[in-house]
Design a protein around this motif. Structure first.
Motif, PDB file in Angstrom:
ATOM      1  N   ILE A  65      36.235  38.841  39.651  1.00 28.53           N
ATOM      2  CA  ILE A  65      36.937  39.494  38.542  1.00 28.53           C
ATOM      3  C   ILE A  65      38.356  38.945  38.406  1.00 28.53           C
ATOM      4  O   ILE A  65      38.833  38.673  37.303  1.00 28.53           O
ATOM      5  N   SER A  79      35.959  44.383  34.484  1.00 32.20           N
ATOM      6  CA  SER A  79      36.832  43.421  33.797  1.00 32.20           C
ATOM      7  C   SER A  79      37.284  43.960  32.448  1.00 32.20           C
ATOM      8  O   SER A  79      38.473  43.904  32.100  1.00 32.20           O
ATOM      9  N   THR A 119      38.297  35.637  36.723  1.00 33.62           N
ATOM     10  CA  THR A 119      37.803  35.667  35.344  1.00 33.62           C
ATOM     11  C   THR A 119      38.826  36.260  34.376  1.00 33.62           C
ATOM     12  O   THR A 119      39.082  35.698  33.309  1.00 33.62           O
ATOM     13  N   ILE A 120      39.413  37.395  34.733  1.00 32.83           N
ATOM     14  CA  ILE A 120      40.338  38.051  33.789  1.00 32.83           C
ATOM     15  C   ILE A 120      41.578  37.202  33.544  1.00 32.83           C
ATOM     16  O   ILE A 120      42.178  37.272  32.462  1.00 32.83           O
ATOM     17  N   GLU A 129      46.291  40.290  36.204  1.00 31.42           N
ATOM     18  CA  GLU A 129      45.560  40.440  37.463  1.00 31.42           C
ATOM     19  C   GLU A 129      46.005  41.691  38.209  1.00 31.42           C
ATOM     20  O   GLU A 129      45.259  42.240  39.022  1.00 31.42           O
ATOM     21  N   THR A 134      31.315  43.018  34.649  1.00 29.26           N
ATOM     22  CA  THR A 134      31.695  43.152  33.235  1.00 29.26           C
ATOM     23  C   THR A 134      32.327  44.518  32.979  1.00 29.26           C
ATOM     24  O   THR A 134      33.297  44.637  32.228  1.00 29.26           O
ATOM     25  N   LEU A 174      31.347  34.951  34.215  1.00 29.65           N
ATOM     26  CA  LEU A 174      30.974  35.793  35.351  1.00 29.65           C
ATOM     27  C   LEU A 174      29.604  35.395  35.895  1.00 29.65           C
ATOM     28  O   LEU A 174      29.382  35.398  37.106  1.00 29.65           O
TER      29      LEU A 174
END
Length: 461
Positions: free
Chosen positions: A405, A364, A408-409, A416, A361, A387
Motif C-alpha cells: 500500500i 488505499s 502504491t499510494i 504515505e 484496495t 496492486l
C-alpha cells in the motif's frame, strides 16, 4: 473426536484471551497505552515543527530536537514496560509460531518434491500449474475489485472524520519498489539453504519443482528419493500433530496480548472501518463459497466446515502460516490427492491471498478519501492493476499489505503518512485477512483437485 476437541479448545482459548486481555487493559496496561499515545502525538507534532524550521542554528530548533528526544524516550520506556508486563502471553504465541515456522519449510519441500515426482510428466505439472495460476489470478482480481466497490460505496474515509496525520509524519513502513529485480529476488533462490532459513515459500516452491521433475526424470533411481522424502514428510506431519497440541495456549496468549495492547476503545474510534471491512470479508467468503459450489457442488459446505480449525487458528494468531500444516492435513483428509495439495497450497501462500488483496484496495482508497483526494475510475483501475502486480512480488516480506500500500499510494500522490491511520488497527484487520487467506487457498486446492479428477469421495467420519 480429537479434531473436534482441539477446535473447541482453540475457541475457548480465543474467548478467554479476549476476556483476560480486556481486564488487563483496563486495570493495568491502559495507563501505559495512554502515555505511549501522548508521547507519540508529541513526537509527530515536534517533527512537523522541525520540518518547518528553516534555520537549524537557532535555540528554538535545538529545543525542539531535545523535546523530540525526550518524548521518544518516554514512548520507548512505556512500550518496554508494556511489553514486559505482557511478555508471558506473547511468549506463548511466539513459541508456537516459531515451531510452525520450523515445520513449514521442510514440509513444503518434501511434500512438493514427492507430489511433482509422482506426477512425473512435465506437461502434467505445467497443466496443473496453469489451472492453479488461472484460478489465483481470477480470485485476486475479484478480491481487489470487491474492495474497490465497497470502499466507494461506504466511503469510510469521508464519514469517519478522523484527525489526519501531517504529510511529513514518518510511518516507518518501507515502500515496496515495483522492479523486475525485486520480483526475481523473491521468486528465484540463490541458495535453498537460505530460502529455507528465511521461510521464503515461493523460492522453496521453485527449487522443489526443479528437484521433483529431475527426480522423476532419472527413473528407477528416483524411486529411492521419493520413498525417502515421503517418509520424511510423514515424520514432519507427525511432528505437526505434536505442535498443534500447543495451539490453544498460543491462541490464548496472542489474543490476550493484542486486546491488552489495543483495548476495546479502538473499536469505538474505528468501528465504521472495521465493521465495513469485515462485512466485505463476509461477502468475499460468500463469493468464494459460491464459486467453489459451481465446481465442488454440495461438498463445498463440508470443506468450509472442515476448515474451521485452521481458520480460527489463523484468525487468532493473525498468521495464515500458522495454519498451513493443519490445512494441508485436512485437505488430504477431505479427499484431495497429496500431489495436488503439496503443489497448489504453497503456491497459494504467495499468489492467492484473497483477504489481503481485498484489504489493499479498500485501505488505499480509504486513505485517499480521508485526505479528500478524488480518484477517477481510470485512476482506481490503474491502482488496482498496480496492486495486482506488486503484491505478487513480495512473498515473505513482513507486514506485506502495508508495504505494498505504501508503494502504491505514493504513485497517486496520496500522503504515505495516511498509513498512520491504519497501523494501530492493522493487527485486528490482519486476523480477518489471515482466516480468509486460509479459506481461499483451501477452496482453490479442492477446485484444482476436482478439475484434475483427483478429488476422492471420502465419507465423513
Amino acid at each position: 473426536m480429537k479434531k473436534n476437541k482441539l477446535t473447541l479448545f482453540i475457541f475457548i482459548a480465543l474467548i478467554a484471551g479476549i476476556a483476560l486481555g480486556y481486564i488487563l487493559n483496563v486495570n493495568s496496561i491502559n495507563v501505559y497505552n495512554q502515555n505511549i499515545l501522548n508521547a507519540d502525538a508529541k513526537v509527530k507534532s515536534i517533527e512537523v515543527s522541525i520540518a518547518k524550521t528553516t534555520d537549524t542554528t537557532t535555540a528554538i530548533y535545538t529545543q525542539l530536537k531535545a523535546d523530540k528526544k525526550a518524548a521518544a524516550k518516554i514512548k520507548k520506556e512505556n512500550e518496554g514496560i508494556r511489553e514486559k508486563k505482557l511478555e508471558f502471553f506473547t511468549l506463548l504465541s511466539d513459541i508456537f509460531l516459531r515451531l510452525i515456522k520450523m515445520i513449514v519449510a521442510p514440509l513444503v519441500f518434501t511434500t512438493l518434491v514427492v507430489g511433482v515426482a509422482k506426477v512425473g510428466d512435465i506437461k502434467a505439472v505445467g497443466r496443473i500449474g496453469g489451472k492453479t495460476l488461472g484460478w489465483f489470478l481470477t480470485m485476486s482480481l475479484m478480491s481487489l475489485v470487491l474492495g474497490m466497490i465497497l470502499v466507494n460505496l461506504f466511503e469510510p474515509g469521508k464519514h469517519m472524520k478522523l484527525s489526519l496525520p501531517d504529510h511529513l509524519v514518518d510511518t516507518g513502513i518501507q515502500k515496496a519498489a515495483m522492479s523486475v529485480k525485486d520480483f526475481i529476488a523473491h521468486v528465484f533462490p540463490k541458495s535453498i539453504a537460505e530460502s529455507m532459513a528465511t521461510n521464503e515459500i515461493l523460492q522453496i516452491v521453485v527449487f522443489s519443482l526443479f528437484f521433483g521433475v529431475a527426480t522423476a526424470a532419472i527413473g528407477d533411481m528416483g524411486q529411492i528419493v521419493i520413498k525417502a522424502f515421503d517418509a520424511i514428510a510423514h515424520v514432519i506431519l507427525k511432528m505437526t500433530g505434536y505442535v498443534m497440541n500447543f495451539a490453544p495456549l498460543a491462541v490464548f496468549g496472542a489474543m490476550t496480548a493484542i486486546i491488552a495492547k489495543q483495548g476495546l476503545s479502538v473499536l469505538n474510534t474505528y468501528a465504521i472501518f472495521i465493521g465495513e471491512f469485515y462485512f466485505g470479508l463476509a461477502i468475499l467468503w460468500g463469493l468464494l463459497i459460491f464459486l467453489g459450489f459451481l465446481v465442488l457442488k454440495k461438498r463445498i459446505f463440508r470443506l468450509v466446515n472442515d476448515m474451521k480449525e485452521p481458520a480460527v487458528l489463523a484468525f487468532s494468531t493473525a498468521s495464515s502460516e500458522a495454519a498451513y500444516p493443519k490445512t494441508m492435513l485436512l485437505l488430504e483428509r477431505f479427499g484431495c490427492k497429496d500431489k495436488i495439495v503439496s503443489f497448489v497450497l504453497p503456491l497459494g501462500y504467495s499468489f492467492n491471498l484473497d483477504g489481503s488483496m481485498m484489504y489493499m484496495t479498500f485501505a488505499s482508497l480509504f486513505i485517499a478519501q480521508a485526505y479528500g483526494i478524488h480518484l477517477g475510475f481510470e485512476q482506481q483501475i490503474s491502482m488496482l492493476l498496480i496492486l495486482m502486480l506488486t503484491s505478487k512480488g513480495i512473498a515473505g516480506v513482513p507486514r506485506a499489505s502495508l508495504v505494498v500500500i505504501a508503494g502504491t499510494i505514493a504513485s497517486f500522490n496520496i500522503p504515505e503518512a495516511g498509513l498512520a491511520l491504519l497501523i494501530g488497527i492493522d493487527p485486528l484487520l490482519d486476523m480477518g485477512r489471515s482466516a480468509t487467506n486460509v479459506v481461499g487457498n483451501s477452496i482453490a486446492t479442492a477446485v484444482v483437485s476436482k478439475w484434475e479428477g483427483e478429488l476422492k469421495d471420502v465419507q465423513e467420519a
